[in-house]
Scaffold this motif. Structure first.
Motif, PDB file in Angstrom:
ATOM      1  N   ALA A 157      -7.456  28.462  22.389  1.00  0.00           N
ATOM      2  CA  ALA A 157      -8.476  29.024  21.503  1.00  0.00           C
ATOM      3  C   ALA A 157      -8.961  27.986  20.491  1.00  0.00           C
ATOM      4  CB  ALA A 157      -7.936  30.254  20.787  1.00  0.00           C
ATOM      5  N   GLY A 158      -8.067  27.137  20.015  1.00  0.00           N
ATOM      6  CA  GLY A 158      -8.466  26.113  19.046  1.00  0.00           C
ATOM      7  C   GLY A 158      -9.438  25.112  19.638  1.00  0.00           C
ATOM      8  N   ALA A 159      -9.169  24.684  20.865  1.00  0.00           N
ATOM      9  CA  ALA A 159     -10.063  23.726  21.522  1.00  0.00           C
ATOM     10  C   ALA A 159     -11.422  24.369  21.804  1.00  0.00           C
ATOM     11  CB  ALA A 159      -9.436  23.217  22.821  1.00  0.00           C
ATOM     12  N   VAL A 160     -11.410  25.639  22.216  1.00  0.00           N
ATOM     13  CA  VAL A 160     -12.675  26.338  22.474  1.00  0.00           C
ATOM     14  C   VAL A 160     -13.439  26.530  21.164  1.00  0.00           C
ATOM     15  CG1 VAL A 160     -13.680  28.524  23.247  1.00  0.00           C
ATOM     16  CG2 VAL A 160     -11.908  27.417  24.612  1.00  0.00           C
ATOM     17  N   ALA A 161     -12.721  26.857  20.079  1.00  0.00           N
ATOM     18  CA  ALA A 161     -13.372  27.002  18.774  1.00  0.00           C
ATOM     19  C   ALA A 161     -14.032  25.690  18.355  1.00  0.00           C
ATOM     20  CB  ALA A 161     -12.360  27.447  17.721  1.00  0.00           C
ATOM     21  N   ASN A 162     -13.344  24.576  18.569  1.00  0.00           N
ATOM     22  CA  ASN A 162     -13.925  23.263  18.245  1.00  0.00           C
ATOM     23  C   ASN A 162     -15.178  23.004  19.077  1.00  0.00           C
ATOM     24  OD1 ASN A 162     -11.867  22.761  16.439  1.00  0.00           O
ATOM     25  ND2 ASN A 162     -10.665  21.553  17.861  1.00  0.00           N
ATOM     26  N   ALA A 163     -15.135  23.354  20.354  1.00  0.00           N
ATOM     27  CA  ALA A 163     -16.292  23.154  21.228  1.00  0.00           C
ATOM     28  C   ALA A 163     -17.462  24.015  20.768  1.00  0.00           C
ATOM     29  CB  ALA A 163     -15.921  23.474  22.682  1.00  0.00           C
ATOM     30  N   LEU A 164     -17.202  25.252  20.364  1.00  0.00           N
ATOM     31  CA  LEU A 164     -18.270  26.131  19.880  1.00  0.00           C
ATOM     32  C   LEU A 164     -18.904  25.589  18.604  1.00  0.00           C
ATOM     33  CD1 LEU A 164     -16.582  29.567  20.617  1.00  0.00           C
ATOM     34  CD2 LEU A 164     -18.761  28.778  21.579  1.00  0.00           C
ATOM     35  N   VAL A 165     -18.089  25.041  17.715  1.00  0.00           N
ATOM     36  CA  VAL A 165     -18.621  24.440  16.485  1.00  0.00           C
ATOM     37  C   VAL A 165     -19.519  23.255  16.828  1.00  0.00           C
ATOM     38  CG1 VAL A 165     -17.990  23.141  14.406  1.00  0.00           C
ATOM     39  CG2 VAL A 165     -16.772  25.253  14.987  1.00  0.00           C
ATOM     40  N   LYS A 166     -19.064  22.394  17.753  1.00  0.00           N
ATOM     41  CA  LYS A 166     -19.872  21.234  18.174  1.00  0.00           C
ATOM     42  C   LYS A 166     -21.194  21.684  18.789  1.00  0.00           C
ATOM     43  CE  LYS A 166     -17.742  17.235  17.645  1.00  0.00           C
ATOM     44  NZ  LYS A 166     -18.286  16.172  16.853  1.00  0.00           N
TER      45      LYS A 166
END
Length: 189
Positions: A157-166
């Motif tokens: 979830a953290g990696a996906v959250a980072n991707a969504l922010v980018k």
């Protein structure tokens, strides 16, 4: 206080650290219960838990609709050791390593055509962001949260959250809600 060691990033606020410690001791608690246990205000606890979720240190089980009202979310501690590589996978450069499996050399590996969960393979730089974008593109009107999208993609979830922010910073996704953070493909009003 929990006897296990809680690894946390140095940039957490004092309230976030207190909430994290209380959450580790009381999995499945509501934000109000965490606030009481941590000795912080209810609003502060809600913000701290959301920040911990963004750091991939906590996750929530969304409340259910009962009689037209939604019950409170339940929060859980996510130990850092549970998924050590995936949180940095999106931005990490893939340097050759004798112990790691050889990465696929084909340029198509960066833009997978099928959104199959690939938890056992390391993605090329930007690969997770591409997977997230392709999911948004395949479901243009849907609003997604990082934890639910992570489950669908088989990633953290953290990696996906980072991707969504980018993707939001690049204008390819829109942040459409704050609590919980919900995203959708850009321009889908």
């Amino acid at each position: 206080m929990n006897t296990q060691t809680i690894a946390a990033p140095a940039d957490l606020t004092e309230a976030q650290r207190k909430a994290l410690a209380a959450l580790a001791d009381r999995p499945g608690s509501k934000a109000a219960e965490i606030a009481l246990a941590a000795g912080i205000g209810g609003s502060t606890a809600g913000k701290a838990l959301t920040a911990l979720e963004a750091h991939n240190l906590a996750y929530r089980e969304h409340g259910e609709k009962v009689g037209g009202r939604r019950t409170a979310d339940r929060w859980y501690y996510r130990p850092v050791e549970a998924d050590p590589q995936d949180a940095a996978t999106d931005e990490a450069e893939t340097a050759p390593d004798a112990a790691a499996p050889a990465p696929q050399a084909a340029p198509e590996a960066e833009a997978p055509q099928a959104a199959k969960p690939a938890t056992s393979t390391r993605l090329a730089r930007g690969g997770l962001r591409q997977m997230v974008y392709e999911h948004l593109e395949a479901h243009p009107g849907d609003e997604v949260t990082a934890p639910r999208l992570a489950k669908a993609l088989g990633r953290s979830a953290g990696a996906v959250a980072n991707a969504l922010v980018k993707l939001t910073e690049q204008g390819q996704a829109d942040l459409v809600g704050e609590s919980p953070r919900r995203y959708r493909l850009a321009g889908q009003a």
